[in-house]
Design an enzyme around this catalytic site. Structure first.
Site, PDB file in Angstrom:
ATOM      1  N   LYS A  13      11.391   4.443  59.836  1.00 47.57           N
ATOM      2  CA  LYS A  13      10.910   4.534  61.219  1.00 47.57           C
ATOM      3  C   LYS A  13       9.433   4.954  61.261  1.00 47.57           C
ATOM      4  O   LYS A  13       8.657   4.397  62.021  1.00 47.57           O
ATOM      5  CB  LYS A  13      11.735   5.554  62.035  1.00 47.57           C
ATOM      6  CG  LYS A  13      13.193   5.169  62.210  1.00 47.57           C
ATOM      7  CD  LYS A  13      13.881   6.092  63.204  1.00 47.57           C
ATOM      8  CE  LYS A  13      13.933   7.545  62.774  1.00 47.57           C
ATOM      9  NZ  LYS A  13      14.909   7.897  61.770  1.00 47.57           N
ATOM     10  N   ARG A  88      18.811  10.420  70.941  1.00 49.63           N
ATOM     11  CA  ARG A  88      19.643  10.506  69.744  1.00 49.63           C
ATOM     12  C   ARG A  88      21.096  10.779  70.095  1.00 49.63           C
ATOM     13  O   ARG A  88      21.943  10.801  69.204  1.00 49.63           O
ATOM     14  CB  ARG A  88      19.143  11.656  68.899  1.00 49.63           C
ATOM     15  CG  ARG A  88      19.113  11.359  67.412  1.00 49.63           C
ATOM     16  CD  ARG A  88      17.913  11.992  66.891  1.00 49.63           C
ATOM     17  NE  ARG A  88      17.889  12.433  65.545  1.00 49.63           N
ATOM     18  CZ  ARG A  88      16.730  12.493  64.893  1.00 49.63           C
ATOM     19  NH1 ARG A  88      15.627  12.086  65.463  1.00 49.63           N
ATOM     20  NH2 ARG A  88      16.702  12.959  63.681  1.00 49.63           N
ATOM     21  N   ARG A 127      10.670  10.963  49.011  1.00 43.63           N
ATOM     22  CA  ARG A 127       9.639  10.972  50.064  1.00 43.63           C
ATOM     23  C   ARG A 127       8.743  12.208  49.947  1.00 43.63           C
ATOM     24  O   ARG A 127       9.216  13.319  49.732  1.00 43.63           O
ATOM     25  CB  ARG A 127      10.324  10.961  51.435  1.00 43.63           C
ATOM     26  CG  ARG A 127       9.342  11.042  52.585  1.00 43.63           C
ATOM     27  CD  ARG A 127       9.904  10.498  53.851  1.00 43.63           C
ATOM     28  NE  ARG A 127      10.929  11.325  54.466  1.00 43.63           N
ATOM     29  CZ  ARG A 127      11.539  11.005  55.597  1.00 43.63           C
ATOM     30  NH1 ARG A 127      11.257   9.864  56.204  1.00 43.63           N
ATOM     31  NH2 ARG A 127      12.445  11.796  56.101  1.00 43.63           N
ATOM     32  N   ARG A 160       9.763  17.446  52.806  1.00 49.11           N
ATOM     33  CA  ARG A 160      10.408  18.064  53.965  1.00 49.11           C
ATOM     34  C   ARG A 160      11.629  18.855  53.514  1.00 49.11           C
ATOM     35  O   ARG A 160      12.362  18.411  52.640  1.00 49.11           O
ATOM     36  CB  ARG A 160      10.839  16.975  54.956  1.00 49.11           C
ATOM     37  CG  ARG A 160       9.762  16.620  55.939  1.00 49.11           C
ATOM     38  CD  ARG A 160      10.117  15.419  56.769  1.00 49.11           C
ATOM     39  NE  ARG A 160      11.436  15.501  57.391  1.00 49.11           N
ATOM     40  CZ  ARG A 160      11.878  14.617  58.268  1.00 49.11           C
ATOM     41  NH1 ARG A 160      11.126  13.602  58.636  1.00 49.11           N
ATOM     42  NH2 ARG A 160      13.090  14.729  58.789  1.00 49.11           N
ATOM     43  N   ARG A 171      22.850  14.607  58.144  1.00 49.35           N
ATOM     44  CA  ARG A 171      22.103  13.829  59.140  1.00 49.35           C
ATOM     45  C   ARG A 171      22.752  12.462  59.366  1.00 49.35           C
ATOM     46  O   ARG A 171      22.752  11.952  60.483  1.00 49.35           O
ATOM     47  CB  ARG A 171      20.643  13.672  58.695  1.00 49.35           C
ATOM     48  CG  ARG A 171      19.835  14.943  58.926  1.00 49.35           C
ATOM     49  CD  ARG A 171      18.694  15.072  57.958  1.00 49.35           C
ATOM     50  NE  ARG A 171      17.495  14.376  58.336  1.00 49.35           N
ATOM     51  CZ  ARG A 171      16.493  14.131  57.483  1.00 49.35           C
ATOM     52  NH1 ARG A 171      16.591  14.509  56.225  1.00 49.35           N
ATOM     53  NH2 ARG A 171      15.419  13.516  57.889  1.00 49.35           N
TER      54      ARG A 171
HETATM   55  P1  AMP Z   1      13.488  13.414  62.310  1.00 48.79           P
HETATM   56  O1  AMP Z   1      12.114  13.685  61.836  1.00 48.79           O
HETATM   57  O2  AMP Z   1      13.519  12.391  63.434  1.00 48.79           O
HETATM   58  O3  AMP Z   1      14.449  13.071  61.206  1.00 48.79           O
HETATM   59  O4  AMP Z   1      14.009  14.781  62.980  1.00 48.79           O
HETATM   60  C1  AMP Z   1      14.133  15.965  62.225  1.00 48.79           C
HETATM   61  C2  AMP Z   1      15.064  16.926  62.932  1.00 48.79           C
HETATM   62  O5  AMP Z   1      14.525  17.255  64.227  1.00 48.79           O
HETATM   63  C3  AMP Z   1      16.463  16.410  63.213  1.00 48.79           C
HETATM   64  O6  AMP Z   1      17.324  16.549  62.108  1.00 48.79           O
HETATM   65  C4  AMP Z   1      16.872  17.294  64.384  1.00 48.79           C
HETATM   66  O7  AMP Z   1      17.191  18.603  63.956  1.00 48.79           O
HETATM   67  C5  AMP Z   1      15.585  17.393  65.177  1.00 48.79           C
HETATM   68  N1  AMP Z   1      15.457  16.324  66.190  1.00 48.79           N
HETATM   69  C6  AMP Z   1      14.521  15.330  66.228  1.00 48.79           C
HETATM   70  N2  AMP Z   1      14.708  14.527  67.286  1.00 48.79           N
HETATM   71  C7  AMP Z   1      15.785  15.014  67.945  1.00 48.79           C
HETATM   72  C8  AMP Z   1      16.497  14.612  69.109  1.00 48.79           C
HETATM   73  N3  AMP Z   1      16.147  13.526  69.824  1.00 48.79           N
HETATM   74  N4  AMP Z   1      17.568  15.362  69.482  1.00 48.79           N
HETATM   75  C9  AMP Z   1      17.936  16.450  68.799  1.00 48.79           C
HETATM   76  N5  AMP Z   1      17.333  16.873  67.681  1.00 48.79           N
HETATM   77  C10 AMP Z   1      16.258  16.172  67.254  1.00 48.79           C
END
Ligand code: AMP
Length: 216
Positions: A13, A88, A127, A160, A171
């Protein structure tokens, strides 16, 4: 152009979003990046979100919805947006429908990136990211010129905290349980394009451009 990009962690993404924003001149709004910035700056929001994020769990819907609504009012969203990582959950998707209608920017296209778990595992554990400028690398598929150092800004690359196999599994479970219904929600609106994101990045981007060409 009002676009959502969806897919599990490691589907590409971030990489595809960089290419989309260069081509279409719309802001890339990643809720994950916004949250990580809040954590780094120790804001009230960051303190609340941190424990959920480190456990690979979702941050509560009302927190995220308010954060996105505020962001979309900023002037750079006039031409549209590329939302990454939001909505999400079905609750977020329903709330976002109202927000998007209210501000006159309904979702026009949903890009759903799809990749098998085994490939995601390899991508996620390899990554590396630049904490300063956000550039994304992979130790095998896209290494930096000097190991551990960002090509663009020279900062030391990091991993990360949630980029481990254990967190990826959590996840993925969250994705299947919470996010797949969001894709079904938009499927009902006829705006989803499914893309095989295990292909080479330029092939994936070519297919994205073809999908977005239909709304341009
Ligand atoms: P990402 O970088 O998109 O993988 O997001 C990292 C973390 O941020 C996720 O595992 C969630 O803990 C939180 N997060 C990001 N976007 C959302 C969302 N739309 N709703 C809830 N938690 C989110």
């Amino acid at each position: 152009m009002n676009i959502l990009i969806m897919g599990p962690a490691g589907a590409g993404k971030g990489t595809m979003s960089d290419l989309i924003l260069k081509e279409y001149d719309i802001p890339h709004i990643s809720t994950g990046d916004m949250l990580r910035e809040n954590v780094r700056n120790n804001t009230e929001l960051g303190i609340e979100a941190k424990s959920y994020m480190e456990a690979g769990k979702l941050v509560p819907d009302d927190v995220i919805n308010a954060m996105v609504e505020k962001r979309l009012q900023e002037p750079d969203c006039q031409k549209g947006y590329l939302l990454d990582g939001f909505p999400r959950t079905l609750v977020q998707a329903e709330a976002f429908s109202e927000i998007a209608d209210k501000i006159g920017k309904p979702v026009e296209s949903v890009i759903a990136l799809e990749v098998d778990f085994e490939i995601l595992k390899e991508r996620i554990t390899g990554r590396r990211i630049c904490p300063k400028c956000g550039a994304i690398y992979h130790i095998k598929n896209h290494p930096s010129k000097v190991e551990g150092i960002c090509d663009d800004c020279g900062a030391e690359l990091t991993q990360r905290k949630d980029d481990t196999v254990e967190q990826l599994t959590v996840r993925m479970e969250e994705y299947d349980k919470s996010t797949k219904p969001v894709i079904d929600f938009y499927e009902g609106k006829g705006v989803v394009t499914h893309i095989n994101a295990a292909q080479k990045p330029d092939v994936v981007f070519g297919e994205i451009k073809e999908a977005l060409g239909k709304i341009a």
